[in-house]
Write a protein that holds these residues in place. Sequence first.
Motif: not given
Length: 339
Positions: A92-104
């Motif tokens: 949620t926080a990343a999307e609000d900032r226009g960022w993406d996540l990649v998980l490992s």
Amino acid sequence: MTDQHAGQHRRVTLADVASRAGVSTALVSIVMRDAPGASAASRERILGVAREMGYRPDVRARSLASLKAHLIGVLFGRAGRFHFELIDGLYTAAEDRGWDLVLSALTSSRDEKRALGSLQDFRFDALIMLGPEIPEPQLAGQIPLVVVGWHVDHPGVDIVRTSDDHAMALSVKHLVDLGHRRIAHLQGGRGLIALARRDAYKQAMRANGLRSEIHVVECDGEDQLDGQRATRTMLETGRDLPSALIAFNDDIAAAAMSVLGQQGISVPGDISVIGFDDSALAGSPGLDLTTIRQVPQEMARLAVERIVARTSGAKVDGREIILEPELVVRATTGPANDR
């Protein structure tokens, strides 16, 4: 299958674009990242070739001409309920900032090095670690990095965590006010967070004049199965049953209550129980657990904000953000019963 047919399904690489455009791979990388160092003519030619070849930069399907560095790697270990809530908050926080996540993820056969290696394929720009809980992460000082939950001495690492000292002080004080003295702690494994909470429990017991009553029950880990095994071991030692338990997290607290119930031990009539996290489990009608509240959405927001600040070169105040916990009193704690 012919080589030509196979080639139609092969992912187009930076090297392929560089070869077709007659330039270096480094120059193509500069253009794809929209970094300085390429002329306008070179950019136009390289982007045109990339479009013709169907090149997609990593896994980020953004416009080639406007691609920016906005990908956060997230490393996590054994994920309990609280960790999943943290991950949801990070999305949620990343999307609000226009960022993406990649998980490992880390597993019993996949250590930090291997988990980070898989992230390298995505060319992530910053890293948030929910695990492994280590004193000096491999990428410390190399990229913007935030750890969530434990302290790291390295000056290149930012920290977001809840005050374990205050959390245990609140828990022990609540139980002492209810007349408890024989207060035990169910420790969640040997990770840095577990050790910090164990030490905070001991400190709180000493501060309340209960040094002689300190009783740490070790668990192999931090999930419900670990909690069940540790509680059974505690009951089988022949030692007097404590009048209260403070668990490493809500999962272990719930596991302890299950085992106690199987043995006819009433909560809170015979023994009070306190968890940690205030996960969705804690407030469920069948549990109604007294617990320490952490706010995963807020922790996630602060972690992402710190990443954004570090990557943009903004000034930040200190590198450690320590949140104050709250004790949420529900149905699993009551007056001491020393019959």
